[in-house]
Design a protein around this motif. Structure first.
Motif, mmCIF file in Angstrom:
data_model
loop_
_atom_site.group_PDB
_atom_site.id
_atom_site.type_symbol
_atom_site.label_atom_id
_atom_site.label_comp_id
_atom_site.label_asym_id
_atom_site.label_seq_id
_atom_site.Cartn_x
_atom_site.Cartn_y
_atom_site.Cartn_z
ATOM 1 N N ALA A 98 -7.593 -14.656 28.616
ATOM 2 C CA ALA A 98 -8.606 -14.627 29.671
ATOM 3 C C ALA A 98 -8.813 -16.005 30.296
ATOM 4 O O ALA A 98 -8.928 -16.141 31.523
ATOM 5 C CB ALA A 98 -9.925 -14.106 29.107
ATOM 6 N N SER A 99 -8.837 -17.047 29.472
ATOM 7 C CA SER A 99 -9.060 -18.391 30.011
ATOM 8 C C SER A 99 -7.860 -18.867 30.826
ATOM 9 O O SER A 99 -8.021 -19.602 31.811
ATOM 10 C CB SER A 99 -9.363 -19.376 28.877
ATOM 11 O OG SER A 99 -8.332 -19.372 27.908
ATOM 12 N N ALA A 102 -8.006 -17.333 34.216
ATOM 13 C CA ALA A 102 -9.069 -17.989 34.980
ATOM 14 C C ALA A 102 -8.622 -19.329 35.546
ATOM 15 O O ALA A 102 -9.046 -19.722 36.642
ATOM 16 C CB ALA A 102 -10.302 -18.169 34.100
ATOM 17 N N CYS A 105 -7.270 -19.162 38.886
ATOM 18 C CA CYS A 105 -8.228 -18.811 39.941
ATOM 19 C C CYS A 105 -9.120 -19.968 40.356
ATOM 20 O O CYS A 105 -9.928 -19.826 41.283
ATOM 21 C CB CYS A 105 -9.104 -17.644 39.478
ATOM 22 S SG CYS A 105 -8.199 -16.138 39.062
ATOM 23 N N LEU A 123 -12.061 -24.537 31.015
ATOM 24 C CA LEU A 123 -11.119 -23.463 30.710
ATOM 25 C C LEU A 123 -10.018 -23.946 29.764
ATOM 26 O O LEU A 123 -9.549 -23.190 28.905
ATOM 27 C CB LEU A 123 -10.511 -22.926 32.003
ATOM 28 C CG LEU A 123 -11.495 -22.166 32.902
ATOM 29 C CD1 LEU A 123 -10.874 -21.872 34.258
ATOM 30 C CD2 LEU A 123 -11.939 -20.864 32.222
ATOM 31 N N TRP A 195 -1.658 -16.299 36.282
ATOM 32 C CA TRP A 195 -2.054 -14.898 36.451
ATOM 33 C C TRP A 195 -1.200 -13.968 35.581
ATOM 34 O O TRP A 195 -1.687 -12.966 35.079
ATOM 35 C CB TRP A 195 -1.925 -14.501 37.927
ATOM 36 C CG TRP A 195 -2.862 -15.233 38.827
ATOM 37 C CD1 TRP A 195 -4.063 -15.816 38.487
ATOM 38 C CD2 TRP A 195 -2.685 -15.494 40.224
ATOM 39 N NE1 TRP A 195 -4.641 -16.414 39.579
ATOM 40 C CE2 TRP A 195 -3.827 -16.239 40.668
ATOM 41 C CE3 TRP A 195 -1.693 -15.181 41.155
ATOM 42 C CZ2 TRP A 195 -3.977 -16.644 41.984
ATOM 43 C CZ3 TRP A 195 -1.848 -15.597 42.475
ATOM 44 C CH2 TRP A 195 -2.980 -16.316 42.874
#
Length: 441
Positions: A98-99, A102, A105, A123, A195
């Protein structure tokens, strides 16, 4: 005490494959950041800095992940020693995946100003926190299921994961850098590998969803109330020695795979594509040699392999930087390969060696804390120190070679102070030093 009779023992190839896949995915997440830091994060997130200062700042955010890893090993080690090895595999993968997504993004400095590098640092910290737990869970899953005479071999499969993760991360970066223009790559292309971590995390969760708990954990009748307290109280010397011993592995690996990319592209003028190919080729060979070195560890012992690896590293660091400075692809590859062969002699047996040094009730915490503290000493500081040392050198970065040689000698002393843990069945054939009590389980 748990009832171990109700647990069906899985096949070792299946366990090894699941552990390898998981570590490959998590290290992909970790390495893709290192490659991005070496190639372009400085201008994107620290544009007000000079080129050198921007690279150092990017490597500093890279180092944050290593600082977080010991904290992750405490958190997930506590879970592993109290609740089981399996929950560690799931939680660490989710956090790291998940990190990483992120990171892909986060807007750049031009968009949100100083908030951009702050988000990046936060992050990166979460990435390190997750990876700090991954290694212990994956390694103990195979090591505690494996037969003692082949523990080194089966436990080495998670150690192949970093090589696979590195090749995946850099291969995707390479493909994008070749197919996109410089402007496209800097604008959005570099985000794609981050991603992609989301897809890989889903795959990893599927592979790990049905894995059983290890028999050694199920046999523990008296779990440590606070594992870290017992480790600090009873095993502090062992933790410090293992951290010091493993620091050379981290230093060598990240000098090759992270610092050299920045040095080759910025100081030597070698193309990004050539540097990535040279490093990736050496890492592929290193991954292929991992089970071979592990088999030698099962035959001759963990400690002798580690001592041999440290000695080889100490002799090879100056030749490595000399070959790197030529800028010739074949010579650079030879330099990288020699360094990673020395590294794999230690890496391959570490997955069996560290768990054998600790008693089962605190094994997850003790082994992972020592392992990840070595990352702080060797991995977090090396790209920063090497970049600074190379700036004050001529074309051949002798200061970097001396620095790495010093770390290798320091680790050699630490390994020399650790006991052998060769299983008793093999020890009956080959006399070794008295193993620690934890090595006989």
């Amino acid at each position: 005490m748990h009832d171990v009779r109700t647990v069906k023992a899985p096949s070792m190839p299946r366990l090894a494959a699941a552990s390898l896949a998981g570590t490959a995915i998590e290290f992909y997440d970790f390495f893709v950041y290192g490659t991005a830091a070496a190639l372009l994060l400085g201008p994107l997130f620290f544009p007000t800095f000079s080129p050198l200062a921007g690279t150092l700042a990017a490597f500093a955010t890279f180092g944050v992940g290593f600082v977080a890893r010991p904290l992750g090993s405490v958190l997930f080690g506590h879970i592993g020693d109290r609740r089981g090895r399996r929950p560690v595999l799931v939680g660490s993968l989710l956090l790291t995946g998940a990190s990483t997504v992120a990171v892909g993004c986060v807007p750049t400095y031009d968009t949100i100003g100083a908030a951009a590098p702050l988000l990046l640092i936060g992050l990166r910290f979460l990435q390190g926190l997750g990876l700090g737990g991954e290694w212990g869970g994956a390694v103990l899953l195979t090591a505690e299921h494996a037969p003692p005479e082949r523990r080194g071999l089966w436990a080495s499969f998670p150690q192949i994961g970093p090589s696979v993760g590195f090749v995946l991360a850099n291969g995707l970066m390479l493909a994008l850098s070749v197919t996109l223009t410089e402007a496209q790559f800097a604008q959005w292309g570099w985000r794609v590998p981050f991603w992609a971590a989301g897809v890989l995390a889903v795959l990893g969760m599927w592979l790990r969803s049905s894995l059983p708990e290890t028999p050694r954990f199920l046999e523990i009748g008296d779990h440590a109330r606070v594992p870290l307290v017992e480790v600090v109280r009873d095993h502090w010397r062992l933790v410090l020695l293992t951290a010091g011993a493993l620091s050379v592995g981290y230093a060598v690996f990240y000098a090759v795979t992270t610092w050299s990319l920045a040095y080759g592209t910025e100081r030597l003028g070698v193309s990004r594509t050539v540097m990535l190919v040279c490093v990736m080729a050496a890492v592929v060979v290193k991954g292929a040699l991992t089970p071979v070195a592990a088999l030698l560890g099962d035959r001759f012992g963990r400690r002798p392999m580690c001592l041999a690896g440290c000695t080889a590293a100490a002799f090879w660091m100056l030749p490595m930087v000399t070959l790197l400075a030529t800028g010739e692809p074949l010579l650079m590859f030879v330099g990288f390969l020699g360094a990673l062969v020395a590294f794999v002699m230690m890496l391959a047996v570490t997955a069996a060696y560290l768990p054998e040094l600790y008693e089962p009730r605190v094994r997850c915490t003790g082994a992972t804390v020592g392992y990840n503290l070595g990352g702080v000493l060797g991995g977090a500081l090396t790209p920063i120190a090497a970049t600074a040392l190379a700036e004050h050198s001529g074309r051949v970065p002798w200061g970097v070679g001396v620095y790495l040689t010093g770390i290798a000698l320091f680790s050699l002393v630490c390994f020399a102070l650790l006991p052998e843990t060769l299983p008793a069945r093999v020890a009956a054939v080959r006399p070794v030093r008295e193993p620690s009590p934890a090595a006989t389980d």
